[in-house]
Design a protein around this motif. Sequence first.
Motif, PDB file in Angstrom:
ATOM      1  N   TYR A 113       0.882  -1.124   0.076  1.00  0.00           N
ATOM      2  CA  TYR A 113      -0.039   0.032   0.071  1.00  0.00           C
ATOM      3  C   TYR A 113       1.064   1.126   0.033  1.00  0.00           C
ATOM      4  O   TYR A 113       1.949   1.318   0.726  1.00  0.00           O
ATOM      5  CB  TYR A 113      -0.961  -0.002   1.144  1.00  0.00           C
ATOM      6  CG  TYR A 113      -1.662   1.234   1.343  1.00  0.00           C
ATOM      7  CD1 TYR A 113      -2.820   1.521   0.712  1.00  0.00           C
ATOM      8  CD2 TYR A 113      -1.208   2.279   2.258  1.00  0.00           C
ATOM      9  CE1 TYR A 113      -3.343   2.654   0.647  1.00  0.00           C
ATOM     10  CE2 TYR A 113      -2.204   3.527   2.423  1.00  0.00           C
ATOM     11  CZ  TYR A 113      -3.068   3.707   1.530  1.00  0.00           C
ATOM     12  OH  TYR A 113      -3.985   4.717   1.830  1.00  0.00           O
ATOM     13  N   GLN A 114       0.628   2.195  -0.764  1.00  0.00           N
ATOM     14  CA  GLN A 114       1.361   3.431  -0.813  1.00  0.00           C
ATOM     15  C   GLN A 114       0.211   4.654  -0.777  1.00  0.00           C
ATOM     16  O   GLN A 114      -0.923   4.731  -1.143  1.00  0.00           O
ATOM     17  CB  GLN A 114       1.925   3.858  -2.288  1.00  0.00           C
ATOM     18  CG  GLN A 114       2.848   2.363  -2.529  1.00  0.00           C
ATOM     19  CD  GLN A 114       3.967   2.807  -3.895  1.00  0.00           C
ATOM     20  OE1 GLN A 114       3.307   3.435  -4.677  1.00  0.00           O
ATOM     21  NE2 GLN A 114       4.592   2.016  -3.916  1.00  0.00           N
ATOM     22  N   LYS A 115       0.502   5.464   0.208  1.00  0.00           N
ATOM     23  CA  LYS A 115      -0.410   6.743   0.539  1.00  0.00           C
ATOM     24  C   LYS A 115      -0.387   7.440  -0.600  1.00  0.00           C
ATOM     25  O   LYS A 115       0.593   7.779  -1.278  1.00  0.00           O
ATOM     26  CB  LYS A 115       0.311   7.435   1.832  1.00  0.00           C
ATOM     27  CG  LYS A 115      -0.817   8.291   2.222  1.00  0.00           C
ATOM     28  CD  LYS A 115      -0.482   9.016   3.450  1.00  0.00           C
ATOM     29  CE  LYS A 115      -1.398  10.007   4.022  1.00  0.00           C
ATOM     30  NZ  LYS A 115      -0.898  10.595   5.082  1.00  0.00           N
ATOM     31  N   GLY A 116      -1.521   7.885  -1.087  1.00  0.00           N
ATOM     32  CA  GLY A 116      -1.616   8.759  -2.294  1.00  0.00           C
ATOM     33  C   GLY A 116      -1.483  10.134  -1.827  1.00  0.00           C
ATOM     34  O   GLY A 116      -1.366  10.393  -0.626  1.00  0.00           O
ATOM     35  N   ASN A 117      -1.029  11.024  -2.859  1.00  0.00           N
ATOM     36  CA  ASN A 117      -0.861  12.273  -2.672  1.00  0.00           C
ATOM     37  C   ASN A 117      -2.220  13.065  -2.443  1.00  0.00           C
ATOM     38  O   ASN A 117      -3.253  13.047  -2.981  1.00  0.00           O
ATOM     39  CB  ASN A 117      -0.130  12.919  -4.206  1.00  0.00           C
ATOM     40  CG  ASN A 117       0.903  12.336  -4.287  1.00  0.00           C
ATOM     41  OD1 ASN A 117       1.753  12.004  -3.120  1.00  0.00           O
ATOM     42  ND2 ASN A 117       1.380  12.174  -5.487  1.00  0.00           N
ATOM     43  N   PRO A 118      -2.089  14.077  -1.278  1.00  0.00           N
ATOM     44  CA  PRO A 118      -3.484  14.664  -0.892  1.00  0.00           C
ATOM     45  C   PRO A 118      -3.863  15.635  -2.009  1.00  0.00           C
ATOM     46  O   PRO A 118      -2.809  16.341  -2.772  1.00  0.00           O
ATOM     47  CB  PRO A 118      -3.015  15.603   0.283  1.00  0.00           C
ATOM     48  CG  PRO A 118      -1.632  15.584   0.378  1.00  0.00           C
ATOM     49  CD  PRO A 118      -1.078  14.319  -0.470  1.00  0.00           C
TER      50      PRO A 118
END
Length: 135
Positions: free
Chosen positions: A111-116
Amino acid sequence: HKCNGSMQEFITGDIGLCYWDAKTAFEKRHKQGRMALLTTVADKKREYSARDVVNVDKTRRLQSTMGYQTLNEFTRMLLQRPDAPVTVDNSVAGEDIHGKILGGLKGKTVYQKGNPIKGFGQSCLESGSWSVTGT
């Protein structure tokens, strides 16, 4: 002669070297309507002995029983167990014949956190330009 009984024709070149002319063979088979550039599981199985194919099937069953391990994980497990009923060669041949085990690939994505989204957040709620209604 090939294993399936068909013949592969080689041509002698000008300097005496024999070669297979893929273009001529393709055109000849294409005219007959029987040219397909596919590699099937049955074609791959013909490259191995009957004993190897049986051992590959045993290996695939064991691999699925153990939770669909990838080739590297399964090889590491086999090397730790010298009394294993299958060998590393069987697992490599299994991947050559059947391809990668998809069950071992599923769920392995990190899982990679998306850009806000810039400009969107608490300030929109406070300004009243965007409202949230409850149920």
